[in-house]
Design an enzyme around this catalytic site. Structure first.
Site, mmCIF file in Angstrom:
data_model
loop_
_atom_site.group_PDB
_atom_site.id
_atom_site.type_symbol
_atom_site.label_atom_id
_atom_site.label_comp_id
_atom_site.label_asym_id
_atom_site.label_seq_id
_atom_site.Cartn_x
_atom_site.Cartn_y
_atom_site.Cartn_z
ATOM 1 N N HIS A 1 13.834 3.523 7.830
ATOM 2 C CA HIS A 1 13.989 2.245 6.762
ATOM 3 C C HIS A 1 13.006 1.025 7.555
ATOM 4 O O HIS A 1 12.000 0.554 6.960
ATOM 5 C CB HIS A 1 15.250 1.541 6.598
ATOM 6 C CG HIS A 1 15.387 0.381 5.583
ATOM 7 N ND1 HIS A 1 15.516 0.341 4.649
ATOM 8 C CD2 HIS A 1 15.247 -0.821 6.159
ATOM 9 C CE1 HIS A 1 15.219 -0.807 4.097
ATOM 10 N NE2 HIS A 1 15.346 -1.615 4.950
ATOM 11 N N GLU A 2 13.436 0.747 8.729
ATOM 12 C CA GLU A 2 12.823 -0.252 9.339
ATOM 13 C C GLU A 2 11.038 0.068 9.725
ATOM 14 O O GLU A 2 10.348 -0.918 9.683
ATOM 15 C CB GLU A 2 13.421 -0.719 10.795
ATOM 16 C CG GLU A 2 14.673 -1.403 10.441
ATOM 17 C CD GLU A 2 14.863 -2.681 9.486
ATOM 18 O OE1 GLU A 2 13.769 -3.165 9.560
ATOM 19 O OE2 GLU A 2 15.815 -2.834 9.247
ATOM 20 N N HIS B 1 9.019 -1.235 6.758
ATOM 21 C CA HIS B 1 8.641 -2.219 7.018
ATOM 22 C C HIS B 1 7.265 -2.504 7.762
ATOM 23 O O HIS B 1 6.457 -3.171 7.601
ATOM 24 C CB HIS B 1 9.668 -3.275 7.270
ATOM 25 C CG HIS B 1 10.612 -3.544 6.495
ATOM 26 N ND1 HIS B 1 10.511 -4.060 5.234
ATOM 27 C CD2 HIS B 1 12.137 -3.389 6.748
ATOM 28 C CE1 HIS B 1 11.679 -4.309 4.551
ATOM 29 N NE2 HIS B 1 12.689 -3.996 5.416
ATOM 30 N N HIS C 1 4.175 -1.335 6.391
ATOM 31 C CA HIS C 1 3.968 -2.354 5.096
ATOM 32 C C HIS C 1 3.088 -3.362 5.950
ATOM 33 O O HIS C 1 2.044 -3.906 5.488
ATOM 34 C CB HIS C 1 5.058 -2.934 4.661
ATOM 35 C CG HIS C 1 4.653 -3.933 3.359
ATOM 36 N ND1 HIS C 1 5.826 -4.208 2.687
ATOM 37 C CD2 HIS C 1 3.605 -4.009 2.627
ATOM 38 C CE1 HIS C 1 5.119 -4.589 1.664
ATOM 39 N NE2 HIS C 1 3.965 -4.633 1.517
#
Length: 674
Positions: free
Chosen positions: A464-465, A468, A471
């Site tokens: 998940h992290e 980011h 991104h």
């Protein structure tokens, strides 16, 4: 103080801050000079006798504040990831000054007059898409910051913002201090019965690191239900652990939450909105309070029904132990018993298959290569901000450099709880900056020489992290205002949640899920059972999340003047009114340690996770059904969405990928709410 390392741009690769040179005493002088420099730069913009143009106003504003960006990126990271009493004192001092500085920029009448004039003739300026959006978004930001208010209203607004900044710093530090103080200290390994051997060893190592040799210490994670509750066989230890978690900072942060919600309501009214939630959501993809209300209201009844069905299953297992009623500290434990009995999934037995280094390189990095063609090379020659932190250089498929990724995976006394991503250098074509991003997790550090084994949830958090991080790394915009994760709050979790899908993609899972001693792969039939067991727990997870989201919503839909006498009483009433007063399922965050909304950027925005999950579930389905390869699909997702940041409307980026507006069906199916 010319020797201050912040006073000059870094000469290291990609502008990585020179951490080896940075000391706490450098922060305040750098902040002070950085704020002064930016105000001088803005004064130069407003003093320009030439009529306002996009270049002499908007471009000049984008270029301003370089020193302030450098010091703030480093300081924000240290205050969260490796704080000290001195850093905490600086945070308490500088937070209100930074709030005042932001107001000084956004309430500068001469600067706003130039932006307003340009905005009025924006369609006649011949701007490209991203430049036009910059003008529109900057104008909106100034208006939402009070640029059109009268002098008296602006003065009150400044006071509110300063008080909120002071309160947020205090809230954050109260949570940190009380989380440390409430860590559960146990005298014997027997009290940790049920935990895996590596987890028990980690608790002993944690005790040693905290100066409690011979003790076993379970430090508190930032959320309510501590992960050890699933395994501890001693019910009294489970009860003590959850009580310590739920009681954090109640005396200090309850009154702060009341005051902060009142200040936010007052500010919203000043700016023309009925509530803080209305103010926040007007600038998000949701658009209106009613849209958020509708989604949350639709989810609560089936989620609670699911949780009650799960509770009935747990009660059967608990009855064998003579427990007549499932308590909150029992839920995770008996969920684990049901998983083992009904699905033959033992969470502790999974850990040997998830060794951190292999998950990182053969899972997270491998998936990024599979979808986007990027590769990672560790750079031990580059010094990070803590010895635990690792630096990786990221390369494109053709070998050209992309940026740096820093991984800070271990828990420590100086780090706040939870997991997060942020940037040390923000990508910008205008400033010729490539990205430097980092991930922080809180994985328990084992004794020296022992492997770092992850739980299934920790594997998910890592993916998940890193979503980011991608991104930020893939950002390809001209203006730093739009870079990477600078998108609406209810959109920012979407790409990171999409990245979670790779952890269970067969070709990725098979590459990393291998026993750390034998090298044996995770049995394929076990993967199917894990998936079934995950479905069983959706009731609990959805109710736990929705309780926190609606608690945030209750605090921030309060109108100005609505008095709250007691935070805990307000919390209980809010959950009851929302239909979420499920005693055995406490909110994922209670008010007193809900740092997302009282010390972070998620006030009236915690709904963003489920709102983003609508987009996420829809996109995951698109990845699996569009007829393209993973690499081809990844390229579309990168080009049309990850690279765009906020350079175009977020939902337009979604539509450019999926080809239509988002649909809720995939989310409802995933959550068992269809």
């Amino acid at each position: 103080m010319t020797e201050n390392p912040f006073f000059r741009p870094s000469t290291l690769a990609y502008g990585l801050p020179p951490f080896a040179e940075i000391r706490p005493e450098h922060y305040l002088p750098a902040f002070e000079r950085g704020m002064a420099e930016q105000l001088a730069e803005i004064a130069a913009i407003t003093a320009d006798p030439a009529p306002p143009t996009f270049d002499n106003t908007l471009i000049a504003l984008e270029r301003s504040g370089a020193l302030l960006r450098r010091v703030r990126g480093v300081f924000d990271n240290q205050s969260s990831a490796d704080t000290t009493p001195e850093v905490d004192r600086i945070d308490a001092e500088i937070s209100p000054r930074l709030a005042a500085h932001r107001d000084a920029v956004h309430l500068d009448a001469a600067l706003f007059a130039r932006i307003e004039e340009l905005h009025g003739r924006r369609h006649d300026l011949g701007l490209d898409e991203e430049s036009l959006r910059l003008l529109e978004r900057r104008h909106t930001a100034f208006v939402r910051s009070g640029a059109r208010l009268g002098a008296e209203q602006q003065e009150r607004l400044r006071g509110i913002n300063t008080e909120l900044a002071v309160a947020a710093s205090a809230f954050r530090q109260n949570v940190s201090a009380d989380s440390k103080a409430r860590a559960l200290v146990l005298d014997s390994a027997e009290q940790l019965a049920g935990l895996s051997p590596d987890a028990i060893a980690a608790a002993a190592e944690n005790g040693r690191a905290l100066g409690r040799d011979g003790s076993y210490v379970l430090s508190l994670k930032n959320f309510s239900n501590q992960s050890e509750l699933a395994s501890l066989t001693d019910r009294s230890v489970r009860e003590r652990l959850l009580a310590a978690s739920l009681g954090r900072a109640a005396d200090t942060n309850g009154p702060l939450a009341i005051r902060m919600s009142a200040l936010r309501a007052e500010r919203a009214r000043l700016l023309g909105f009925d509530t803080h939630a209305a103010y926040v959501v007007a600038d998000e993809t949701a658009g209106t309070v009613e849209a958020v209300d509708a989604l949350l209201a639709r989810l609560v009844p089936p989620a609670v029904a699911n949780a009650r069905r799960e509770a009935a299953e747990l009660a059967k297992s608990a009855a064998a132990d003579g427990i007549e009623e499932i308590a909150a500290h029992d839920w995770a434990y008996y969920s684990e018993q049901v998983r083992q009995a009904s699905y033959q999934v033992d969470s502790a037995a999974l850990r040997p298959y998830f060794e951190l280094e292999r998950v990182l390189r053969d899972g997270v990095f491998f998936a990024a290569g599979l979808a986007y063609g990027v590769t990672f090379t560790e750079r031990p020659d580059l010094v990070a901000y803590h010895p635990d932190v690792r630096v990786f250089e990221v390369f494109e498929e053709d070998g050209s450099p992309l940026g740096l990724f820093l991984g800070d995976f271990h828990a420590r006394e100086s780090k706040r709880g939870g997991a997060w991503m942020d940037e040390l250098v923000t990508q910008s074509g205008l400033l010729d900056h490539r990205p430097v991003v980092y991930n922080n997790l809180n994985v328990a550090k084992p004794a020296p020489g022992e492997p770092v084994l992850l739980s299934w949830d920790e594997v998910r958090t890592l993916f998940h992290e890193f979503g980011h991080a991608l991104h930020g790394l893939f950002s390809d915009v001209r203006y730093p205002y739009f870079a990477g994760t600078a998108v609406p709050r209810d959109f920012v979790e979407f790409p990171s949640q999409v990245n979670e899908m790779w952890m269970v993609r067969p070709e990725v899972l098979a590459n990393y899920a291998k026993h750390h001693e034998t090298g044996e792969p995770l049995p394929s039939e076990l993967v199917e059972r894990i998936d079934a067991a995950e479905s069983f727990g959706q009731g609990f997870r959805t109710v736990e999340y929705l309780a926190a989201a609606l608690l945030d919503w209750a605090w921030h839909t309060l109108p100005e003047g609505k008095e709250v006498a007691d935070a805990e009483e307000f919390e209980a009433a809010a959950l009851a009114e929302a239909g979420l007063a499920v005693a055995a399922v406490p909110p994922r965050y209670r008010t007193s340690y809900f740092g997302h909304i009282f010390a972070g950027g998620y006030s009236a925005g915690y709904y963003a996770y489920i709102w983003s999950e609508v987009l996420d579930a829809d996109t995951v389905e698109w990845f699996g059904s569009n007829g393209r390869s993973a690499r081809e699909s990844g390229e579309v997702f990168r080009r049309e969405l990850l690279a765009r940041g906020d350079g175009r409307d977020a939902l337009d980026s979604f539509r450019a990928v999926v080809g239509r507006d988002p649909e809720t069906g995939p989310l409802l199916a995933r959550r068992g709410l269809a």
